[in-house]
Scaffold this motif. Sequence first.
Motif, PDB file in Angstrom:
ATOM      1  N   ALA A  45       0.832  -1.215   0.000  1.00 58.73           N
ATOM      2  CA  ALA A  45       0.000   0.000   0.000  1.00 58.73           C
ATOM      3  C   ALA A  45       0.860   1.255   0.000  1.00 58.73           C
ATOM      4  N   GLY A  46       1.948   1.232   0.746  1.00 56.29           N
ATOM      5  CA  GLY A  46       2.852   2.380   0.740  1.00 56.29           C
ATOM      6  C   GLY A  46       3.502   2.604  -0.608  1.00 56.29           C
ATOM      7  N   LEU A  47       3.826   1.527  -1.286  1.00 57.23           N
ATOM      8  CA  LEU A  47       4.417   1.647  -2.616  1.00 57.23           C
ATOM      9  C   LEU A  47       3.375   2.111  -3.635  1.00 57.23           C
ATOM     10  N   VAL A  48       2.155   1.603  -3.512  1.00 53.99           N
ATOM     11  CA  VAL A  48       1.096   1.987  -4.452  1.00 53.99           C
ATOM     12  C   VAL A  48       0.730   3.461  -4.281  1.00 53.99           C
ATOM     13  N   LEU A  49       0.865   3.977  -3.087  1.00 54.71           N
ATOM     14  CA  LEU A  49       0.511   5.376  -2.840  1.00 54.71           C
ATOM     15  C   LEU A  49       1.496   6.333  -3.500  1.00 54.71           C
ATOM     16  N   TRP A  50       2.778   6.027  -3.495  1.00 54.43           N
ATOM     17  CA  TRP A  50       3.805   6.957  -3.958  1.00 54.43           C
ATOM     18  C   TRP A  50       4.919   6.154  -4.637  1.00 54.43           C
ATOM     19  N   PRO A  51       4.708   5.611  -5.865  1.00 49.04           N
ATOM     20  CA  PRO A  51       5.650   4.639  -6.444  1.00 49.04           C
ATOM     21  C   PRO A  51       6.866   5.215  -7.156  1.00 49.04           C
ATOM     22  N   PHE A  52       6.764   6.410  -7.698  1.00 47.66           N
ATOM     23  CA  PHE A  52       7.872   6.941  -8.501  1.00 47.66           C
ATOM     24  C   PHE A  52       9.049   7.301  -7.600  1.00 47.66           C
ATOM     25  N   GLY A  53      10.239   6.907  -8.019  1.00 47.35           N
ATOM     26  CA  GLY A  53      11.439   7.185  -7.258  1.00 47.35           C
ATOM     27  C   GLY A  53      11.782   6.101  -6.253  1.00 47.35           C
ATOM     28  N   LYS A  54      10.992   5.049  -6.173  1.00 49.25           N
ATOM     29  CA  LYS A  54      11.265   3.950  -5.248  1.00 49.25           C
ATOM     30  C   LYS A  54      11.670   2.716  -6.045  1.00 49.25           C
ATOM     31  N   THR A  55      12.535   1.924  -5.446  1.00 40.14           N
ATOM     32  CA  THR A  55      12.960   0.676  -6.067  1.00 40.14           C
ATOM     33  C   THR A  55      12.601  -0.491  -5.157  1.00 40.14           C
ATOM     34  N   VAL A  56      12.372  -1.633  -5.765  1.00 37.38           N
ATOM     35  CA  VAL A  56      12.049  -2.847  -5.036  1.00 37.38           C
ATOM     36  C   VAL A  56      13.229  -3.798  -5.177  1.00 37.38           C
ATOM     37  N   THR A  57      13.733  -4.274  -4.039  1.00 36.53           N
ATOM     38  CA  THR A  57      14.828  -5.231  -4.026  1.00 36.53           C
ATOM     39  C   THR A  57      14.341  -6.513  -3.384  1.00 36.53           C
ATOM     40  N   LEU A  58      14.391  -7.608  -4.114  1.00 41.76           N
ATOM     41  CA  LEU A  58      13.953  -8.891  -3.586  1.00 41.76           C
ATOM     42  C   LEU A  58      15.115  -9.600  -2.912  1.00 41.76           C
ATOM     43  N   GLY A  59      14.790 -10.470  -1.974  1.00 47.66           N
ATOM     44  CA  GLY A  59      15.815 -11.261  -1.302  1.00 47.66           C
ATOM     45  C   GLY A  59      15.805 -11.023   0.192  1.00 47.66           C
ATOM     46  N   ASN A  60      16.851 -11.464   0.851  1.00 49.44           N
ATOM     47  CA  ASN A  60      17.019 -11.310   2.297  1.00 49.44           C
ATOM     48  C   ASN A  60      15.898 -11.957   3.094  1.00 49.44           C
ATOM     49  N   PHE A  61      15.489 -13.139   2.706  1.00 46.40           N
ATOM     50  CA  PHE A  61      14.505 -13.860   3.501  1.00 46.40           C
ATOM     51  C   PHE A  61      15.075 -15.223   3.854  1.00 46.40           C
ATOM     52  N   GLY A  62      14.743 -15.667   5.046  1.00 45.07           N
ATOM     53  CA  GLY A  62      15.225 -16.964   5.503  1.00 45.07           C
ATOM     54  C   GLY A  62      14.245 -18.058   5.134  1.00 45.07           C
ATOM     55  N   VAL A  63      14.291 -19.132   5.885  1.00 46.31           N
ATOM     56  CA  VAL A  63      13.416 -20.270   5.623  1.00 46.31           C
ATOM     57  C   VAL A  63      11.963 -19.887   5.857  1.00 46.31           C
ATOM     58  N   GLY A  64      11.706 -19.134   6.946  1.00 47.10           N
ATOM     59  CA  GLY A  64      10.340 -18.693   7.220  1.00 47.10           C
ATOM     60  C   GLY A  64       9.804 -17.793   6.134  1.00 47.10           C
ATOM     61  N   GLY A  65      10.650 -16.868   5.659  1.00 50.63           N
ATOM     62  CA  GLY A  65      10.248 -15.990   4.569  1.00 50.63           C
ATOM     63  C   GLY A  65       9.997 -16.754   3.286  1.00 50.63           C
ATOM     64  N   LEU A  67       8.966 -19.903   3.064  1.00 51.30           N
ATOM     65  CA  LEU A  67       7.689 -20.602   3.210  1.00 51.30           C
ATOM     66  C   LEU A  67       6.507 -19.648   3.079  1.00 51.30           C
ATOM     67  N   LEU A  68       6.619 -18.468   3.679  1.00 52.59           N
ATOM     68  CA  LEU A  68       5.538 -17.489   3.566  1.00 52.59           C
ATOM     69  C   LEU A  68       5.410 -16.968   2.138  1.00 52.59           C
ATOM     70  N   ASN A  69       6.542 -16.788   1.432  1.00 53.56           N
ATOM     71  CA  ASN A  69       6.482 -16.375   0.033  1.00 53.56           C
ATOM     72  C   ASN A  69       5.799 -17.434  -0.829  1.00 53.56           C
ATOM     73  N   ILE A  70       6.081 -18.708  -0.567  1.00 56.48           N
ATOM     74  CA  ILE A  70       5.434 -19.778  -1.329  1.00 56.48           C
ATOM     75  C   ILE A  70       3.940 -19.777  -1.061  1.00 56.48           C
ATOM     76  N   LEU A  71       3.555 -19.627   0.216  1.00 54.45           N
ATOM     77  CA  LEU A  71       2.139 -19.574   0.566  1.00 54.45           C
ATOM     78  C   LEU A  71       1.462 -18.359  -0.058  1.00 54.45           C
ATOM     79  N   TRP A  72       2.136 -17.202  -0.004  1.00 54.56           N
ATOM     80  CA  TRP A  72       1.606 -15.982  -0.614  1.00 54.56           C
ATOM     81  C   TRP A  72       1.448 -16.171  -2.117  1.00 54.56           C
TER      82      TRP A  72
END
Length: 120
Positions: A45-65, A67-72
Amino acid sequence: MNFIGNLIWLVFGGIIGAIAWSIAGLLMCITVIGIPFGVQCFKIAGLVLWPFGKTVTLGNFGVGGLLLNILWLVLFGWELAIGHLVIGALFCITVIGIPFGFQHFKFAQLSLMPFGATVR
C-alpha cells in the motif's frame, strides 16, 4: 519529475489502490495467522501510494520468509502479478503511459514475493 509522476499517479487511482491494499491488510490482520500477510499488504500500500522514485529489491529472507512467500504466491501472488502485468502492458501501449506501466511491472515483482523484499 518523480514528484509530478507521483502526483498524477495519486490523482488517477493511486489513492484508491492504497486504500484497497490497506483494507486488505486490516482484514488479514484480524487473525493472528494473517498478520504477516497484512504487514506485506501495508508495504505494498505504501508503494502503491507513492511509487515513482522507489525501487524494489527482492531477497534477504530466511526459511520462514521462503515458506511465507510460497504460501503468498499460491494464494494471492500469481493473480496479483498477472493483473499488474496486464495493466502495465496496456499502459505501455501509449507513449504517455509507459512510466505508469513500469510502475505496474514493479508492483508485479513485489506481488510475487513480498516477504524479504525492501522498498527504497
